[in-house]
Write a protein that holds these residues in place. Sequence first.
Motif, PDB file in Angstrom:
ATOM      1  N   LYS A  52      28.830  20.008  30.855  1.00  0.00           N
ATOM      2  CA  LYS A  52      27.490  20.274  30.327  1.00  0.00           C
ATOM      3  C   LYS A  52      26.611  19.035  30.424  1.00  0.00           C
ATOM      4  CE  LYS A  52      25.051  22.181  26.363  1.00  0.00           C
ATOM      5  NZ  LYS A  52      25.169  22.818  25.060  1.00  0.00           N
ATOM      6  N   SER A  53      27.169  17.875  30.092  1.00  0.00           N
ATOM      7  CA  SER A  53      26.385  16.638  30.158  1.00  0.00           C
ATOM      8  C   SER A  53      26.040  16.274  31.598  1.00  0.00           C
ATOM      9  CB  SER A  53      27.111  15.485  29.472  1.00  0.00           C
ATOM     10  OG  SER A  53      28.257  15.104  30.193  1.00  0.00           O
ATOM     11  N   ALA A  54      26.822  16.786  32.562  1.00  0.00           N
ATOM     12  CA  ALA A  54      26.534  16.550  33.977  1.00  0.00           C
ATOM     13  C   ALA A  54      25.547  17.580  34.526  1.00  0.00           C
ATOM     14  CB  ALA A  54      27.829  16.588  34.790  1.00  0.00           C
ATOM     15  N   GLY A  55      25.105  18.519  33.648  1.00  0.00           N
ATOM     16  CA  GLY A  55      24.092  19.487  34.064  1.00  0.00           C
ATOM     17  C   GLY A  55      24.632  20.829  34.515  1.00  0.00           C
ATOM     18  N   PHE A  56      25.924  21.058  34.366  1.00  0.00           N
ATOM     19  CA  PHE A  56      26.501  22.339  34.764  1.00  0.00           C
ATOM     20  C   PHE A  56      26.373  23.362  33.639  1.00  0.00           C
ATOM     21  CE2 PHE A  56      28.870  19.265  37.393  1.00  0.00           C
ATOM     22  CZ  PHE A  56      28.575  19.786  38.647  1.00  0.00           C
ATOM     23  N   ASN A  57      26.243  24.619  34.008  1.00  0.00           N
ATOM     24  CA  ASN A  57      26.171  25.704  33.048  1.00  0.00           C
ATOM     25  C   ASN A  57      27.598  26.104  32.679  1.00  0.00           C
ATOM     26  OD1 ASN A  57      26.176  28.462  32.035  1.00  0.00           O
ATOM     27  ND2 ASN A  57      24.021  28.556  32.643  1.00  0.00           N
ATOM     28  N   VAL A  58      27.989  25.840  31.446  1.00  0.00           N
ATOM     29  CA  VAL A  58      29.367  26.059  31.000  1.00  0.00           C
ATOM     30  C   VAL A  58      29.730  27.540  31.035  1.00  0.00           C
ATOM     31  CG1 VAL A  58      30.945  25.830  29.046  1.00  0.00           C
ATOM     32  CG2 VAL A  58      29.436  23.947  29.652  1.00  0.00           C
ATOM     33  N   LYS A  59      28.794  28.404  30.686  1.00  0.00           N
ATOM     34  CA  LYS A  59      29.067  29.847  30.709  1.00  0.00           C
ATOM     35  C   LYS A  59      29.439  30.295  32.129  1.00  0.00           C
ATOM     36  CE  LYS A  59      27.038  34.274  29.432  1.00  0.00           C
ATOM     37  NZ  LYS A  59      25.869  34.967  28.861  1.00  0.00           N
ATOM     38  N   VAL A  60      28.719  29.791  33.110  1.00  0.00           N
ATOM     39  CA  VAL A  60      29.008  30.145  34.502  1.00  0.00           C
ATOM     40  C   VAL A  60      30.348  29.554  34.940  1.00  0.00           C
ATOM     41  CG1 VAL A  60      28.211  29.921  36.892  1.00  0.00           C
ATOM     42  CG2 VAL A  60      26.573  30.437  35.069  1.00  0.00           C
ATOM     43  N   LEU A  61      30.627  28.329  34.522  1.00  0.00           N
ATOM     44  CA  LEU A  61      31.922  27.719  34.855  1.00  0.00           C
ATOM     45  C   LEU A  61      33.075  28.559  34.305  1.00  0.00           C
ATOM     46  CD1 LEU A  61      31.261  23.921  34.203  1.00  0.00           C
ATOM     47  CD2 LEU A  61      31.396  25.098  36.403  1.00  0.00           C
ATOM     48  N   ARG A  62      32.931  29.043  33.074  1.00  0.00           N
ATOM     49  CA  ARG A  62      33.977  29.884  32.480  1.00  0.00           C
ATOM     50  C   ARG A  62      34.141  31.188  33.262  1.00  0.00           C
ATOM     51  NH1 ARG A  62      35.935  28.044  27.629  1.00  0.00           N
ATOM     52  NH2 ARG A  62      34.668  26.525  26.499  1.00  0.00           N
ATOM     53  N   GLN A  63      33.030  31.751  33.738  1.00  0.00           N
ATOM     54  CA  GLN A  63      33.102  32.968  34.550  1.00  0.00           C
ATOM     55  C   GLN A  63      33.843  32.703  35.853  1.00  0.00           C
ATOM     56  OE1 GLN A  63      28.886  33.926  34.724  1.00  0.00           O
ATOM     57  NE2 GLN A  63      29.222  35.721  33.416  1.00  0.00           N
ATOM     58  N   ILE A  64      33.559  31.572  36.469  1.00  0.00           N
ATOM     59  CA  ILE A  64      34.233  31.223  37.720  1.00  0.00           C
ATOM     60  C   ILE A  64      35.735  31.065  37.490  1.00  0.00           C
ATOM     61  CG2 ILE A  64      34.516  29.400  39.458  1.00  0.00           C
ATOM     62  CD1 ILE A  64      31.455  29.028  39.313  1.00  0.00           C
ATOM     63  N   ILE A  65      36.100  30.398  36.405  1.00  0.00           N
ATOM     64  CA  ILE A  65      37.520  30.216  36.095  1.00  0.00           C
ATOM     65  C   ILE A  65      38.192  31.568  35.882  1.00  0.00           C
ATOM     66  CG2 ILE A  65      39.122  29.325  34.349  1.00  0.00           C
ATOM     67  CD1 ILE A  65      37.102  26.936  34.056  1.00  0.00           C
ATOM     68  N   ARG A  66      37.513  32.467  35.174  1.00  0.00           N
ATOM     69  CA  ARG A  66      38.053  33.808  34.947  1.00  0.00           C
ATOM     70  C   ARG A  66      38.232  34.547  36.272  1.00  0.00           C
ATOM     71  NH1 ARG A  66      35.731  38.565  34.814  1.00  0.00           N
ATOM     72  NH2 ARG A  66      33.635  37.715  34.661  1.00  0.00           N
ATOM     73  N   LEU A  67      37.235  34.432  37.154  1.00  0.00           N
ATOM     74  CA  LEU A  67      37.312  35.099  38.456  1.00  0.00           C
ATOM     75  C   LEU A  67      38.440  34.535  39.320  1.00  0.00           C
ATOM     76  CD1 LEU A  67      33.515  35.401  39.320  1.00  0.00           C
ATOM     77  CD2 LEU A  67      35.083  37.278  38.751  1.00  0.00           C
ATOM     78  N   ARG A  68      38.641  33.230  39.263  1.00  0.00           N
ATOM     79  CA  ARG A  68      39.691  32.606  40.082  1.00  0.00           C
ATOM     80  C   ARG A  68      41.090  33.062  39.673  1.00  0.00           C
ATOM     81  NH1 ARG A  68      38.530  27.159  42.566  1.00  0.00           N
ATOM     82  NH2 ARG A  68      40.592  26.642  41.762  1.00  0.00           N
ATOM     83  N   LYS A  69      41.231  33.534  38.437  1.00  0.00           N
ATOM     84  CA  LYS A  69      42.529  34.025  37.962  1.00  0.00           C
ATOM     85  C   LYS A  69      42.821  35.431  38.468  1.00  0.00           C
ATOM     86  CE  LYS A  69      42.423  31.495  33.586  1.00  0.00           C
ATOM     87  NZ  LYS A  69      42.367  31.636  32.120  1.00  0.00           N
ATOM     88  N   GLN A  70      41.786  36.128  38.897  1.00  0.00           N
ATOM     89  CA  GLN A  70      41.936  37.526  39.303  1.00  0.00           C
ATOM     90  C   GLN A  70      42.291  37.647  40.782  1.00  0.00           C
ATOM     91  OE1 GLN A  70      38.466  39.813  38.282  1.00  0.00           O
ATOM     92  NE2 GLN A  70      38.388  39.020  36.195  1.00  0.00           N
ATOM     93  N   ASP A  71      42.764  38.823  41.122  1.00  0.00           N
ATOM     94  CA  ASP A  71      43.057  39.154  42.514  1.00  0.00           C
ATOM     95  C   ASP A  71      41.744  39.190  43.300  1.00  0.00           C
ATOM     96  OD1 ASP A  71      44.414  40.209  44.820  1.00  0.00           O
ATOM     97  OD2 ASP A  71      43.762  42.217  44.208  1.00  0.00           O
ATOM     98  N   PRO A  72      41.675  38.507  44.438  1.00  0.00           N
ATOM     99  CA  PRO A  72      40.424  38.477  45.213  1.00  0.00           C
ATOM    100  C   PRO A  72      39.892  39.870  45.563  1.00  0.00           C
ATOM    101  CG  PRO A  72      41.955  36.847  46.074  1.00  0.00           C
ATOM    102  CD  PRO A  72      42.700  37.657  45.035  1.00  0.00           C
ATOM    103  N   ALA A  73      40.771  40.819  45.840  1.00  0.00           N
ATOM    104  CA  ALA A  73      40.318  42.175  46.165  1.00  0.00           C
ATOM    105  C   ALA A  73      39.640  42.816  44.957  1.00  0.00           C
ATOM    106  CB  ALA A  73      41.499  43.029  46.627  1.00  0.00           C
ATOM    107  N   HIS A  74      40.167  42.571  43.782  1.00  0.00           N
ATOM    108  CA  HIS A  74      39.580  43.112  42.555  1.00  0.00           C
ATOM    109  C   HIS A  74      38.204  42.487  42.312  1.00  0.00           C
ATOM    110  CE1 HIS A  74      39.456  44.870  38.566  1.00  0.00           C
ATOM    111  NE2 HIS A  74      39.129  43.669  38.087  1.00  0.00           N
ATOM    112  N   VAL A  75      38.084  41.194  42.535  1.00  0.00           N
ATOM    113  CA  VAL A  75      36.804  40.496  42.366  1.00  0.00           C
ATOM    114  C   VAL A  75      35.779  41.063  43.335  1.00  0.00           C
ATOM    115  CG1 VAL A  75      35.619  38.274  42.581  1.00  0.00           C
ATOM    116  CG2 VAL A  75      37.873  38.384  41.498  1.00  0.00           C
ATOM    117  N   GLU A  76      36.190  41.243  44.583  1.00  0.00           N
ATOM    118  CA  GLU A  76      35.274  41.781  45.601  1.00  0.00           C
ATOM    119  C   GLU A  76      34.813  43.187  45.222  1.00  0.00           C
ATOM    120  OE1 GLU A  76      35.142  42.847  50.360  1.00  0.00           O
ATOM    121  OE2 GLU A  76      36.718  41.527  49.600  1.00  0.00           O
ATOM    122  N   GLU A  77      35.730  44.007  44.724  1.00  0.00           N
ATOM    123  CA  GLU A  77      35.376  45.367  44.308  1.00  0.00           C
ATOM    124  C   GLU A  77      34.353  45.333  43.171  1.00  0.00           C
ATOM    125  OE1 GLU A  77      37.474  49.232  42.173  1.00  0.00           O
ATOM    126  OE2 GLU A  77      38.744  47.758  43.185  1.00  0.00           O
TER     127      GLU A  77
END
Length: 91
Positions: A52-77
Amino acid sequence: MSDDMTGHNSNDPAVGGIAADRLRSIIERAERLESERKALGDDIKDVFTEAKSAGFNVKVLRQIIRLRKQDPAHVEEEETLLDIYRRAIGM
C-alpha cells in the motif's frame, strides 16, 4: 481434596485411560502452531502495508492472489462470463 483421595496421582502416566504425556504434547504442538500462524498473519499484514505504501491497491492484490490459487481454466471461464454479463448490461 488430595490426589490420594481421588485415586489419581498427578505423576501417573495415564489418567482415565488418557496418556497425559501424549495429550500434553498434542496441546503444546497446537499452541506452537497457533503462535506461528499469528506470526505469519502479522508478516502478511506487513507485506500488504508495504504494498500500500508503494502505491499498490491491496484489494486488487488480494484478488490476484485468490485467482492464482485457482485452476486457470476456472479463472478463464469466470472472466468470460463476467465479460458477457457486463456487455449484457451495457458496461
